[in-house]
Design a protein around this motif. Structure first.
Motif, PDB file in Angstrom:
ATOM      1  N   TYR A  69       0.871  -1.186   0.000  1.00  0.00           N
ATOM      2  CA  TYR A  69       0.000   0.000   0.000  1.00  0.00           C
ATOM      3  C   TYR A  69       0.899   1.225   0.000  1.00  0.00           C
ATOM      4  O   TYR A  69       1.688   1.424   0.930  1.00  0.00           O
ATOM      5  CB  TYR A  69      -0.900  -0.036   1.231  1.00  0.00           C
ATOM      6  CG  TYR A  69      -1.854   1.131   1.399  1.00  0.00           C
ATOM      7  CD1 TYR A  69      -2.363   1.837   0.318  1.00  0.00           C
ATOM      8  CD2 TYR A  69      -2.280   1.522   2.671  1.00  0.00           C
ATOM      9  CE1 TYR A  69      -3.257   2.888   0.490  1.00  0.00           C
ATOM     10  CE2 TYR A  69      -3.172   2.568   2.857  1.00  0.00           C
ATOM     11  CZ  TYR A  69      -3.648   3.248   1.766  1.00  0.00           C
ATOM     12  OH  TYR A  69      -4.537   4.293   1.935  1.00  0.00           O
ATOM     13  N   ASP A  91      -2.260   3.707  -4.252  1.00  0.00           N
ATOM     14  CA  ASP A  91      -2.492   2.436  -4.930  1.00  0.00           C
ATOM     15  C   ASP A  91      -2.149   1.247  -4.033  1.00  0.00           C
ATOM     16  O   ASP A  91      -1.348   1.361  -3.089  1.00  0.00           O
ATOM     17  CB  ASP A  91      -1.650   2.348  -6.207  1.00  0.00           C
ATOM     18  CG  ASP A  91      -2.046   3.371  -7.253  1.00  0.00           C
ATOM     19  OD1 ASP A  91      -3.105   4.017  -7.074  1.00  0.00           O
ATOM     20  OD2 ASP A  91      -1.303   3.525  -8.237  1.00  0.00           O
ATOM     21  N   VAL A  92      -2.724   0.101  -4.367  1.00  0.00           N
ATOM     22  CA  VAL A  92      -2.519  -1.135  -3.611  1.00  0.00           C
ATOM     23  C   VAL A  92      -2.208  -2.265  -4.585  1.00  0.00           C
ATOM     24  O   VAL A  92      -2.800  -2.361  -5.654  1.00  0.00           O
ATOM     25  CB  VAL A  92      -3.777  -1.509  -2.790  1.00  0.00           C
ATOM     26  CG1 VAL A  92      -3.623  -2.884  -2.145  1.00  0.00           C
ATOM     27  CG2 VAL A  92      -4.050  -0.462  -1.723  1.00  0.00           C
ATOM     28  N   TRP A  94      -2.002  -6.485  -4.342  1.00  0.00           N
ATOM     29  CA  TRP A  94      -2.148  -7.709  -3.545  1.00  0.00           C
ATOM     30  C   TRP A  94      -1.624  -8.855  -4.408  1.00  0.00           C
ATOM     31  O   TRP A  94      -2.233  -9.223  -5.401  1.00  0.00           O
ATOM     32  CB  TRP A  94      -3.615  -7.943  -3.192  1.00  0.00           C
ATOM     33  CG  TRP A  94      -3.801  -8.856  -2.018  1.00  0.00           C
ATOM     34  CD1 TRP A  94      -3.489 -10.184  -1.941  1.00  0.00           C
ATOM     35  CD2 TRP A  94      -4.324  -8.510  -0.731  1.00  0.00           C
ATOM     36  NE1 TRP A  94      -3.787 -10.681  -0.702  1.00  0.00           N
ATOM     37  CE2 TRP A  94      -4.302  -9.675   0.057  1.00  0.00           C
ATOM     38  CE3 TRP A  94      -4.825  -7.328  -0.190  1.00  0.00           C
ATOM     39  CZ2 TRP A  94      -4.759  -9.700   1.372  1.00  0.00           C
ATOM     40  CZ3 TRP A  94      -5.270  -7.350   1.119  1.00  0.00           C
ATOM     41  CH2 TRP A  94      -5.240  -8.516   1.882  1.00  0.00           C
ATOM     42  N   GLY A 140      -5.741   3.927  -6.456  1.00  0.00           N
ATOM     43  CA  GLY A 140      -6.335   4.603  -5.307  1.00  0.00           C
ATOM     44  C   GLY A 140      -7.738   5.114  -5.567  1.00  0.00           C
ATOM     45  O   GLY A 140      -8.583   5.143  -4.668  1.00  0.00           O
ATOM     46  N   ILE A 143     -10.586   2.749  -4.596  1.00  0.00           N
ATOM     47  CA  ILE A 143     -10.792   2.386  -3.189  1.00  0.00           C
ATOM     48  C   ILE A 143     -11.872   3.282  -2.587  1.00  0.00           C
ATOM     49  O   ILE A 143     -11.709   4.503  -2.539  1.00  0.00           O
ATOM     50  CB  ILE A 143      -9.467   2.518  -2.401  1.00  0.00           C
ATOM     51  CG1 ILE A 143      -8.427   1.544  -2.967  1.00  0.00           C
ATOM     52  CG2 ILE A 143      -9.697   2.254  -0.916  1.00  0.00           C
ATOM     53  CD1 ILE A 143      -7.038   1.721  -2.396  1.00  0.00           C
ATOM     54  N   GLU A 145     -14.153   5.360  -0.006  1.00  0.00           N
ATOM     55  CA  GLU A 145     -13.915   6.050   1.265  1.00  0.00           C
ATOM     56  C   GLU A 145     -15.261   6.427   1.869  1.00  0.00           C
ATOM     57  O   GLU A 145     -16.122   6.972   1.182  1.00  0.00           O
ATOM     58  CB  GLU A 145     -13.059   7.293   1.059  1.00  0.00           C
ATOM     59  CG  GLU A 145     -12.713   8.002   2.362  1.00  0.00           C
ATOM     60  CD  GLU A 145     -11.766   9.175   2.151  1.00  0.00           C
ATOM     61  OE1 GLU A 145     -10.827   9.320   2.948  1.00  0.00           O
ATOM     62  OE2 GLU A 145     -11.970   9.942   1.188  1.00  0.00           O
ATOM     63  N   LYS A 155     -10.958   4.465   4.483  1.00  0.00           N
ATOM     64  CA  LYS A 155     -10.760   3.883   3.159  1.00  0.00           C
ATOM     65  C   LYS A 155     -10.847   2.365   3.304  1.00  0.00           C
ATOM     66  O   LYS A 155     -10.122   1.767   4.108  1.00  0.00           O
ATOM     67  CB  LYS A 155      -9.399   4.278   2.584  1.00  0.00           C
ATOM     68  CG  LYS A 155      -9.278   5.761   2.271  1.00  0.00           C
ATOM     69  CD  LYS A 155      -7.930   6.081   1.645  1.00  0.00           C
ATOM     70  CE  LYS A 155      -7.815   7.563   1.310  1.00  0.00           C
ATOM     71  NZ  LYS A 155      -6.523   7.890   0.674  1.00  0.00           N
ATOM     72  N   ILE A 157     -10.011  -0.884   1.873  1.00  0.00           N
ATOM     73  CA  ILE A 157      -9.131  -1.514   0.889  1.00  0.00           C
ATOM     74  C   ILE A 157      -9.563  -2.958   0.626  1.00  0.00           C
ATOM     75  O   ILE A 157      -9.630  -3.404  -0.515  1.00  0.00           O
ATOM     76  CB  ILE A 157      -7.671  -1.440   1.364  1.00  0.00           C
ATOM     77  CG1 ILE A 157      -7.234   0.041   1.434  1.00  0.00           C
ATOM     78  CG2 ILE A 157      -6.745  -2.235   0.451  1.00  0.00           C
ATOM     79  CD1 ILE A 157      -5.933   0.272   2.137  1.00  0.00           C
ATOM     80  N   GLY A 166     -14.337  -3.197  -0.264  1.00  0.00           N
ATOM     81  CA  GLY A 166     -13.084  -2.900  -0.934  1.00  0.00           C
ATOM     82  C   GLY A 166     -12.940  -3.652  -2.238  1.00  0.00           C
ATOM     83  O   GLY A 166     -13.585  -4.687  -2.458  1.00  0.00           O
ATOM     84  N   TYR A 177      -9.025  -4.705   5.696  1.00  0.00           N
ATOM     85  CA  TYR A 177      -7.867  -3.809   5.690  1.00  0.00           C
ATOM     86  C   TYR A 177      -8.419  -2.407   5.503  1.00  0.00           C
ATOM     87  O   TYR A 177      -8.912  -2.057   4.426  1.00  0.00           O
ATOM     88  CB  TYR A 177      -6.934  -4.205   4.542  1.00  0.00           C
ATOM     89  CG  TYR A 177      -5.550  -3.571   4.522  1.00  0.00           C
ATOM     90  CD1 TYR A 177      -5.376  -2.190   4.587  1.00  0.00           C
ATOM     91  CD2 TYR A 177      -4.410  -4.353   4.395  1.00  0.00           C
ATOM     92  CE1 TYR A 177      -4.117  -1.620   4.543  1.00  0.00           C
ATOM     93  CE2 TYR A 177      -3.129  -3.792   4.332  1.00  0.00           C
ATOM     94  CZ  TYR A 177      -2.990  -2.438   4.404  1.00  0.00           C
ATOM     95  OH  TYR A 177      -1.732  -1.862   4.357  1.00  0.00           O
ATOM     96  N   ASP A 179      -7.942   1.922   6.177  1.00  0.00           N
ATOM     97  CA  ASP A 179      -7.108   3.097   6.442  1.00  0.00           C
ATOM     98  C   ASP A 179      -8.034   4.117   7.103  1.00  0.00           C
ATOM     99  O   ASP A 179      -8.946   4.646   6.466  1.00  0.00           O
ATOM    100  CB  ASP A 179      -6.527   3.614   5.129  1.00  0.00           C
ATOM    101  CG  ASP A 179      -5.678   4.869   5.293  1.00  0.00           C
ATOM    102  OD1 ASP A 179      -5.716   5.500   6.370  1.00  0.00           O
ATOM    103  OD2 ASP A 179      -4.997   5.249   4.315  1.00  0.00           O
TER     104      ASP A 179
END
Length: 303
Positions: A69, A91-92, A94, A140, A143, A145, A155, A157, A166, A177, A179
């Motif tokens: 992340y 950005d993420v 996985w 991002g 995602i 919010e 947020k 995720i 998410g 997960y 934020d």
């Protein structure tokens, strides 16, 4: 409702990884049952390019998932399957390593030379350790919010929270997960499914988490809002908070508010044989992975 007790509060410790990247490690390479299904959590945050620019050159993974992340700067990545790309701020990625992948991650600073991101390792159950590798790269902007009336922002995720889901899915640990930002002086309660292991990681501002072992789950002798608070009662930057069992946590934000990651997942509860970036269930499986690396079959299509 039952308040989760705070089992432990500890600061992340400095570490050196990759080709010389300076970072802080909240947990990892210790007791893998402590936060099962999660194995490791790193905070890579630097103000000077020389502390991160050498990055994480080609290295193997098997039997785990890595979750990257990025908050600021960018990370260029490539792998043995021919994938490549760049993760930007917000950005993420996985990555499910499954039966084996070789990849590299090379951080680049923002315009001021700053870099900040997190990497979390999640274990895979025995039945999925030798599955085909896959990526989920999420921008991002994808995602969701959620903003509450008191200014709290979350947020989402991974997982579902406050009616939003998410964009990352199909993850073995069924994780959540988040934020989270809680404004100054606000006290907030968050639900967490009782079957999940959970932790928080504070990376901006200060806060106190309610402790179920205290009478009435007391946070502080005085509330933060509008009153002077003993700063020693608050946890700050780079602090890991481990929670016991229950179905909710309560946080009291400090005078400048607090931002933290709230992460939970379903325990796998299987034996762990672990060497560096390879995590299997038995020593024999671990030795086989090492043999595969030596003889060039680590990323073969079937095992």
């Amino acid at each position: 409702m039952s308040l989760r007790p705070t089992i432990e509060t500890r600061r992340a410790i400095p570490a050196l990884e990759g080709a010389g990247v300076k970072l802080h490690r909240a947990f990892g390479f210790q007791d893998p049952s402590e936060l099962d299904p999660f194995l490791l959590f790193d905070d890579f945050r630097n103000e000077r390019p020389e502390d991160f620019i050498r990055g994480f050159p080609w290295h193997p993974h098997r039997g785990i998932e890595t979750i990257t992340y990025v908050l600021s700067g960018t990370v260029e990545h490539g792998d043995s399957l021919g994938n490549s790309g760049t993760l930007g701020a917000g950005d993420v990625q996985w990555m499910t390593a499954g039966r084996g992948i070789l990849h590299q991650e090379m951080p680049k600073g923002n315009a001021r030379g700053q870099m900040h991101g997190f990497q979390l390792w999640g274990n895979l159950p025995a039945a999925q350790k030798m599955t085909a590798p896959r990526y989920q790269d999420v921008q991002g902007t994808e995602i969701p919010e959620v903003i509450d009336d008191d200014g709290t922002r979350v947020k989402v995720i991974v997982g579902e929270f406050w009616g939003k889901r998410g964009p990352v899915d199909g993850i073995a640990a069924d994780p959540q997960y988040l934020d989270v930002f809680v404004p100054a002086g606000v006290k907030k309660t968050f639900r967490i499914d009782t079957y999940r292991r959970a932790f928080a990681y504070i990376f901006d501002g200060t806060a106190a988490f309610a402790d179920a072992s205290a009478p009435g789950g007391v946070l502080l002798e005085k509330e933060v809002a509008g009153q002077e608070v003993n700063i020693r009662d608050l946890s700050g930057d780079r602090t890991l908070v481990r929670f016991g069992s229950g179905d909710e946590i309560t946080v009291q934000a400090g005078p400048e508010g607090v931002r933290f990651l709230l992460i939970s997942g379903a325990p796998i509860a299987e034996p762990v044989a672990w060497h560096g970036p390879i995590v299997m269930n038995t020593q024999e499986e671990l030795m086989q992975a090492m043999r595969d690396l030596r003889n060039g079959t680590f990323i073969s299509p079937a095992h």
